[in-house]
Each structure stands twice: as structure tokens, then as C-alpha cells.
Enzyme design. Structure first.
Site, PDB file in Angstrom:
ATOM      1  N   TYR A 170       0.800  -1.226   0.000  1.00 44.93           N
ATOM      2  CA  TYR A 170       0.000   0.000   0.000  1.00 44.93           C
ATOM      3  C   TYR A 170       0.834   1.277   0.000  1.00 44.93           C
ATOM      4  CZ  TYR A 170      -3.671  -3.242   1.454  1.00 44.93           C
ATOM      5  OH  TYR A 170      -4.566  -4.292   1.521  1.00 44.93           O
ATOM      6  N   HIS A 198      -4.259   6.391  -0.824  1.00 47.14           N
ATOM      7  CA  HIS A 198      -4.707   6.374   0.567  1.00 47.14           C
ATOM      8  C   HIS A 198      -3.546   6.563   1.549  1.00 47.14           C
ATOM      9  CE1 HIS A 198      -8.538   6.168   2.362  1.00 47.14           C
ATOM     10  NE2 HIS A 198      -8.621   4.894   2.656  1.00 47.14           N
ATOM     11  N   PHE A 211      -4.176  -0.366  10.146  1.00 44.95           N
ATOM     12  CA  PHE A 211      -4.949  -0.221   8.927  1.00 44.95           C
ATOM     13  C   PHE A 211      -5.920   0.952   9.098  1.00 44.95           C
ATOM     14  CE2 PHE A 211      -3.230  -4.410   8.146  1.00 44.95           C
ATOM     15  CZ  PHE A 211      -2.875  -4.317   6.812  1.00 44.95           C
ATOM     16  N   ASN A 248      -9.038   1.877   8.724  1.00 47.49           N
ATOM     17  CA  ASN A 248     -10.341   1.946   9.391  1.00 47.49           C
ATOM     18  C   ASN A 248     -10.271   1.920  10.914  1.00 47.49           C
ATOM     19  OD1 ASN A 248     -11.136   1.820   6.753  1.00 47.49           O
ATOM     20  ND2 ASN A 248     -12.370  -0.028   6.958  1.00 47.49           N
TER      21      ASN A 248
END
Length: 198
Positions: free
Chosen positions: A14, A19, A62, A64
Site C-alpha cells: 500500500y 490512501h 490499517f 479503518n
């Protein structure tokens, strides 16, 4: 003492996705000041310290669940919410736009939702980094995708400019920093002069 929190997802998969804009900015700030991140297992994050002025963190929960690590640092270091600055990607702004605000809502950003819900307040500063809206992709696919080749030059410039804005928050204060950067346009001289941090 400020707490600078860049939002993103852990792992090489990622690292350079839209993001992870927040991660990229705090990493650039750390690199500029020759700081090294250290893993703090109990804090569920990586962190580094800049003099007696700021703690810089990257939650490893992560996106969330970002609020878990933020709350731990806020409580451990007794950081007032007005001295917490969260840096994150924002689809409501075009790429090349930075917006620094003293407080506000989540804008639907999952990481910000987590931080706001965990802290029980949205009254903390934030730096929104524009990534634009998806055209032929779902929101999830878009934010977890890499920046395109056409976007990379702007992304490098914004990372450098945003990391400079973090210095300004420390040395000239939030309000003056907002005035300096919120009206920034992609054709301004600062874009042409700002060197890349690689």
C-alpha cells in the site's frame, strides 16, 4: 508539543497508493530532519520525535482503525486536541490542493471517522491532501491504487510542500500556516521552486 499523525495502511503493498498520502508526508518530514521511525508495539504504530516540538506517528492498525493508535498517543503524552494534526488524502479536493483546518468533519474518510469516533471529538486540526475523485473506478479501488505516471510530479511536489507546512505549524503557528498554504494553486511559484525529497 504537537502530535502529527499521517494516515495510511501498513505494508509495502500500500505504500505508494493514494490512501497513503498522509504516510508519505510524515515520512518526508522525518527524512528532512534525519529522524527514524521506531515500532511501538503497545502503541500500534511507528513513531519518531522531533526535538521537543513534535511526535510524528504512523498508525499500523490499517486505515479503518486509525483512531486506536491516535488515542493511545494523545493519552500517553497528554496532547491537547488542538495540538493534534492529522494528515490524510481527500477526494473532495483536486490533486495539488492542500487544505489545513482547525477542526471539521470526516468527509466520509474511514480513517478520519475512526479518529473522530475514538477521540469522541472532531475538534482537532487536519491537513487535507487532494487526490481528486475516481472516474471509472469504485472508491475503494481508487484510493488503494497507485498514483498515475502523469500525477507523480505533482505528488512529489505536494509531499515536499506539505512537509514544509508541518515545519511552519511548529514555528509560525497553525493560523499563519493555514493562510500561507490554503490559497496555494498548482501554478504558483512555490511549485516550481520546491525541490523533490526522494
Amino acid at each position: 508539543m504537537w502530535l502529527f499523525c499521517g494516515l495510511g495502511n501498513p505494508g509495502e503493498k500500500y505504500r505508494y497508493t493514494r490512501h497513503n498520502f498522509g504516510f508519505l508526508v510524515v515520512e518526508a518530514f522525518a527524512k528532512k530532519h534525519r529522524l527514524n521511525f521506531k515500532f511501538y508495539k503497545e502503541m500500534e504504530s511507528e513513531a519518531t520525535f522531533y526535538k521537543d516540538k513534535a511526535i510524528i506517528i504512523k498508525p499500523l492498525t490499517f486505515m479503518n482503525l486509525s483512531g486506536k493508535a491516535v488515542k493511545k498517543w494523545v493519552e500517553k503524552e497528554k496532547i491537547p486536541l488542538e495540538s493534534l494534526l492529522v494528515i490524510y488524502d481527500d477526494m473532495d479536493l483536486p490533486l495539488g490542493k492542500i487544505k489545513i483546518l482547525p477542526k471539521g468533519g470526516s468527509g466520509g474518510h474511514r480513517g478520519m471517522i475512526s479518529v473522530i469516533e475514538t477521540l469522541g471529538s472532531s475538534d482537532f486540526p487536519r491537513m487535507r491532501l487532494g487526490i481528486g475523485k475516481p472516474i471509472n473506478q469504485s472508491v475503494t479501488d481508487y484510493v488503494l491504487s497507485l498514483f498515475s505516471e502523469e500525477e507523480i510530479e505533482i505528488v512529489h511536489k505536494i509531499i515536499d510542500i506539505a512537509s514544509s507546512a508541518l515545519d511552519d505549524v511548529l514555528y509560525i503557528g497553525l493560523l499563519k500556516t493555514m493562510t500561507k498554504y490554503n490559497s496555494l494553486k498548482i501554478n504558483d511559484e512555490i511549485f516550481k521552486k520546491q525541490p523533490y525529497i526522494r
